[in-house]
Design an enzyme around this catalytic site. Structure first.
Site, mmCIF file in Angstrom:
data_model
loop_
_atom_site.group_PDB
_atom_site.id
_atom_site.type_symbol
_atom_site.label_atom_id
_atom_site.label_comp_id
_atom_site.label_asym_id
_atom_site.label_seq_id
_atom_site.Cartn_x
_atom_site.Cartn_y
_atom_site.Cartn_z
ATOM 1 N N CYS A 179 24.624 126.471 41.784
ATOM 2 C CA CYS A 179 25.083 127.375 42.842
ATOM 3 C C CYS A 179 26.600 127.521 42.932
ATOM 4 O O CYS A 179 27.095 128.333 43.706
ATOM 5 C CB CYS A 179 24.521 126.918 44.180
ATOM 6 S SG CYS A 179 22.817 126.390 44.047
ATOM 7 N N GLU A 331 28.203 120.489 55.368
ATOM 8 C CA GLU A 331 29.365 121.397 55.277
ATOM 9 C C GLU A 331 30.089 121.465 56.625
ATOM 10 O O GLU A 331 31.326 121.444 56.676
ATOM 11 C CB GLU A 331 28.936 122.802 54.826
ATOM 12 C CG GLU A 331 30.138 123.697 54.543
ATOM 13 C CD GLU A 331 29.765 125.022 53.880
ATOM 14 O OE1 GLU A 331 28.572 125.353 53.810
ATOM 15 O OE2 GLU A 331 30.706 125.723 53.441
ATOM 16 N N HIS A 357 20.346 133.560 48.790
ATOM 17 C CA HIS A 357 21.117 132.700 47.900
ATOM 18 C C HIS A 357 20.998 133.193 46.454
ATOM 19 O O HIS A 357 19.934 133.085 45.848
ATOM 20 C CB HIS A 357 20.607 131.261 48.024
ATOM 21 C CG HIS A 357 21.515 130.239 47.403
ATOM 22 N ND1 HIS A 357 22.590 130.572 46.618
ATOM 23 C CD2 HIS A 357 21.500 128.874 47.468
ATOM 24 C CE1 HIS A 357 23.194 129.462 46.210
ATOM 25 N NE2 HIS A 357 22.557 128.417 46.708
#
Lengths: 429, 93
Positions: A179, A331, A357
């Protein structure tokens, strides 16, 4: 201490003298909620989701049955019919977005010019062709495998097709770090130009993950949202307490990076300057994030250092924000740790809430969203935000776009393999 | 006659069908109108089919006729006629 500060200032001056400045001068995008920059930005600004019930294959037996599918693109309108059959869908999407970026940058590649390079991020490469070939192997045997099975499924096939079809004959690189792939691709392109190894590079990412095996393999990890099969547009809920996982998507985001003086000489439109790039690993787990978030803090800190910026100089965060419980929590923790009191001043937004995504293209989509926010003076929203999570107490620009002039943005991308990338860009006045 | 070879005899009718099948496959592969394809045209020199392209092109015939073309025969295929003749011979056996 005084000497330390002096040494840092000297280092800054030397860096400015030694390194070229790198700017972004062309954009191209193929997204589930819009084809082309204007349509894409229009969708982001309105908070329009591109998540749909999957049509690409029969997903009726999957836990998750929704995805960011691109249904309005006819690749044959952009790609020579002689070549299209040799390309996996990810390469087709990438060629379309790449052509758009070159056209937007008004580049005419001529003989004798230093050849532009191509740096492409893709997490999976040509999985659709790979899956179909496996089906042929199983059903018809090894001698029925198409001669193009390797050349169209390999992860650098798109980079190769761009060189052939668009005439970019400089360094030709594919980066595959799940990713974070396209953030690394942009970061390495930035490095190559600032170190004067290249003058111009088409960089970005492409992914086409809506194929039965790939999709089901993600589904098997239980990382995908399966709570909104009848309301696809609400499936991706970054930072919301109800978030149920990521929504897999296909798409390509490409940009032209070039040396600042060269861009000025040819009168190019400059969207933004790339200021910093950082990369590291959590060395923790092949898919799960380190719950302390220390690796994410480190990568953001090293990127700030690379850009010679203080945390307080960052105004916008394009968060990685996959909408899995663990990733968003980590995060948020890392952002609060590094930005402290300044966190409340930050505009934060998550493009995945609208497009899902895109795996290897996700970092490039983050850069694109941040760059457009800088250029438009508008922060696009994080949609599907309804229930705040005390562990993610950030201002994520919930549901409605917000007018705000910003100059400096940080873009996060974290990948399977305990892999992190961070970029900082700034508007050029 | 999409699944040739089916019969033992090679008559003019079969040959003509085979030729039009071969032309159609070549035309599809090189993305040109069937009318522009000539059976005696050198595939490599005039139609731009390189050595890897020959693998791709003959793969189409292998799939269409459910046959496997041995490497040594493949090397001898320089024109559409060569392919049609090979298929005809194969049908004879």
């Amino acid at each position: 201490m005084k000497n330390d500060t002096h040494a840092k200032n000297v280092a800054k001056v030397m860096k400015r003298e030694l390194f070229n400045r790198v700017v972004i001068t062309g954009l191209g995008v193929v997204a589930p909620n819009g084809i082309g920059i204007d349509a894409f930005w229009g969708a982001l600004e309105k908070g329009k989701s591109g998540i749909k019930k999957i049509k690409a294959f029969d997903a009726s037996r999957n836990r998750c049955q929704v995805g960011g599918e691109i249904t309005e693109l006819e690749p044959s309108a952009y790609i020579d019919s002689k070549k299209i059959d040799r390309m996996d869908r990810y390469a087709q999407l990438g060629i379309v977005a790449g052509s758009m970026a070159l056209a937007d940058a008004a580049i005419k590649v001529q003989e004798g010019d230093p050849p532009p390079g191509v740096y492409i991020g893709t997490g999976l490469g040509g999985m659709l062709i790979y899956e179909r070939s496996f089906e042929v192997l199983t059903n018809k045997g090894p001698r029925s495998i198409h001669p193009n099975a390797v050349s169209s499924s390999m992860p650098n096939s798109l980079a190769g097709h761009i060189a052939m079809d668009l005439g970019l004959k400089g360094p030709n690189i594919a980066i595959s770090t799940a990713c974070s792939s396209s953030s690394h691709a942009i970061g390495h392109a930035f490095d190559a130009i600032r170190c004067a190894r290249s003058e111009m590079i088409l960089a970005g990412g492409s992914e086409a993950s809506l194929s039965p095996l790939t999709f089901s393999a993600f589904d098997a990890m239980r990382v995908m949202a399966s709570d909104c099969n009848d309301s696809p547009e609400q499936a991706s809920k970054p930072f919301d307490k109800r978030r149920g996982g990521l929504v897999l998507a296909e798409g390509a985001a490409m940009m032209v990076l070039e040396e600042f003086n060269g861009a000025m000489r040819r009168g190019a439109h400059i969207y933004a300057e790339v200021l910093g790039y950082g990369a590291n690993s959590g060395g923790y787990h092949i898919v799960a994030p380190d719950p302390t978030g220390q690796d994410v803090v480190r990568v953001m800190r090293s990127t700030l250092r690379d850009a010679d910026l203080l945390p307080t100089e960052i105004q916008f965060i394009s968060a990685h924000a996959t909408a899995t419980q663990a990733n968003d929590r980590v995060e948020a923790l890392a952002l609060k740790s590094i930005f402290g009191d300044h966190t409340k001043n930050l505009a934060i937004s998550c493009v995945k809430s609208m497009i899902g995504h895109t795996i290897g293209a996700a970092g490039a989509f983050g850069v694109l969203a941040a760059l457009l926010a800088i250029n438009k003076g508008v922060i696009h929203p994080t949609i599907n935000f309804a229930v705040p999570d005390p562990e993610c107490d950030l201002d994520v620009t919930p549901n409605i776009a917000r007018k705000r002039e910003i100059q400096t943005a940080m873009i996060n991308a974290f990948g399977f393999g305990s892999n992190n990338a961070c970029l900082i860009i700034r508007g050029v006045k | 006659m999409s699944n040739y070879p089916g019969g033992k005899m090679i008559n003019d009718e079969i040959k003509s069908t085979l030729e039009s099948d071969v032309k159609a496959v070549i035309a599809g592969y090189v993305k040109k109108p069937v009318a522009e394809i000539k059976m005696d045209q050198p595939l490599r020199e005039q139609l731009g089919v390189d050595s890897f392209g020959m693998f791709e092109l003959t793969f189409e015939f292998q799939e269409k006729y459910k046959l496997e073309i041995p490497e040594e025969d493949l090397k001898k295929m320089l024109t559409g006629n060569d392919i049609a003749n090979w298929l005809a011979q194969k049908g004879k056996k």
